[in-house]
Write an enzyme that holds these catalytic residues in place. Structure first.
Site, PDB file in Angstrom:
ATOM      1  N   GLU A  57      -3.313  -3.519  -4.763  1.00 38.29           N
ATOM      2  CA  GLU A  57      -4.727  -3.499  -5.122  1.00 38.29           C
ATOM      3  C   GLU A  57      -5.277  -2.079  -5.009  1.00 38.29           C
ATOM      4  O   GLU A  57      -6.114  -1.778  -4.157  1.00 38.29           O
ATOM      5  CB  GLU A  57      -5.542  -4.483  -4.250  1.00 38.29           C
ATOM      6  CG  GLU A  57      -4.904  -4.865  -2.920  1.00 38.29           C
ATOM      7  CD  GLU A  57      -5.216  -3.867  -1.809  1.00 38.29           C
ATOM      8  OE1 GLU A  57      -5.842  -2.843  -2.068  1.00 38.29           O
ATOM      9  OE2 GLU A  57      -4.819  -4.151  -0.661  1.00 38.29           O
ATOM     10  N   HIS A  91       0.870  -1.166   0.000  1.00 40.60           N
ATOM     11  CA  HIS A  91       0.000   0.000   0.000  1.00 40.60           C
ATOM     12  C   HIS A  91       0.911   1.222   0.000  1.00 40.60           C
ATOM     13  O   HIS A  91       1.931   1.229   0.710  1.00 40.60           O
ATOM     14  CB  HIS A  91      -0.909   0.021   1.232  1.00 40.60           C
ATOM     15  CG  HIS A  91      -1.844  -1.139   1.305  1.00 40.60           C
ATOM     16  ND1 HIS A  91      -2.155  -1.789   2.492  1.00 40.60           N
ATOM     17  CD2 HIS A  91      -2.550  -1.790   0.341  1.00 40.60           C
ATOM     18  CE1 HIS A  91      -3.012  -2.773   2.261  1.00 40.60           C
ATOM     19  NE2 HIS A  91      -3.252  -2.797   0.958  1.00 40.60           N
TER      20      HIS A  91
END
Length: 338
Positions: A291, A253
């Site tokens: 993602e 992230h």
């Protein structure tokens, strides 16, 4: 061969630096201003051969490594260097710095060189950690993870930017206020949706500190913090059911908090460094995944520029996500680190 103007000196992690003096058919390699070796160049059958000469006693291998670093950084398109050595380079061959070739030649491969952890990896944690399969509390079977690193874990001079890029582990007491400021930035809030108070963010970071599958990192340019990263083991993460996850896949992230460090040239530097670090941290890691929100076109484009491919889209409870992935082989075969 071409050596971009201005790249005759390369700082090394620590206090040392490399520099090159160029003369016809000969390059003098200096470490922190002191001669380390001379390298003669000879054209033979259309190939440039490098001959190591006058290396400082006991430092032939160090000289080869240093010269390869300088040459690969100065020539991002160069994939291999051919060497002819007067004496065997057993250590260099055993570690993969040099490969035996035909006619007594040795070759340095760019894709292998950048997989050698020294000197970029500052805190090696996972590479030699033995494998023991365990079950997580939610019933996922995965390898027991090495204890988390602390302090600086990665450092490299980015010759294109002329700046140091480094990664260190997050210190809650030191970094809480900047993390809070970054998360409450409207640009960041749009995608992370983790705005809140100092106490809420302290709880958030403490939970991650206590979680063995996630490592929180601060990215720095020239030792100035600019970004926050979470590196996680994908096998134990919520992403695992959505693709064919391997035991040692890592996920990321990413958050750039300082406006002055935005832009594609900065992304290329820190994203390649982050991926490089994760592949060095454990040689069993075959893939790095992310993602981002599926409509975050800018971030997805930046990732594709660094070798990530868009495998598919899928639904998390809180967002429509794009599964982005980069594989070890692709990353190092097309490695443009410098």
């Amino acid at each position: 061969m071409s050596h971009p103007e201005g790249l005759h000196r390369l700082p090394l992690p620590g206090t040392e630096s490399l520099s090159i003096q160029v003369s016809p058919g000969r390059l003098t390699l200096l470490r922190s201003g002191q001669p380390l070796a001379q390298v003669a160049t000879v054209e033979e059958g259309g190939t440039t051969l490098f001959h190591l000469q006058e290396a400082r006693d006991g430092e032939a291998e160090a000289a080869i490594r240093a010269f390869c670093y300088w040459h690969f950084a100065a020539n991002p398109e160069q994939q291999r260097l051919a060497w002819r050595l007067e004496s065997p380079a057993v250590g260099a061959v055993q570690q993969g710095l040099l490969l035996p070739g035909a006619n007594g030649l040795l070759q340095a491969e760019r894709s292998l060189f950048w997989q050698l952890p020294a000197p970029w990896l500052r805190a090696a944690q996972g590479n030699n950690y033995p494998q023991l399969m365990v079950m997580s509390p939610d019933g996922r079977r995965h390898p027991l993870r090495a204890p988390k690193a602390s302090g600086e874990v990665y450092r490299r001079f980015d010759a294109r930017l002329g700046s140091w890029i480094s990664l260190r582990t997050l210190d809650i007491d030191l970094d809480l206020e900047r993390f809070n400021r970054w998360q409450n930035n409207p640009r960041v809030l749009e995608f992370w949706q983790e705005g809140g108070s100092l106490e809420q963010h302290r709880d958030y970071l403490q939970k991650l500190a206590d979680d063995p599958h996630t490592l929180t990192l601060i990215g720095c340019f020239d030792d100035q913090p600019f970004a926050y990263f979470e590196a996680y083991w994908a096998k134990e993460d919520r992403i695992a059911p959505f693709y064919a996850v391997d035991d040692y896949d890592r996920g990321i992230h990413m958050l750039v908090g300082e406006e002055s460090h935005r832009g594609p040239h900065k992304v290329a530097s820190w994203l390649s460094a982050l991926v490089h670090y994760l592949f060095l941290d454990d040689s069993r890691t075959r893939k790095v995944v992310a993602e981002p929100r599926a409509d975050n076109a800018r971030m997805i484009a930046h990732m594709q520029g660094q070798g990530f491919y868009r495998e598919k889209e899928f639904d998390f409870p809180h967002k429509r996500a794009a599964l982005m992935a980069v594989e070890r082989e692709w990353f190092f075969d097309r490695c443009e680190l410098c």
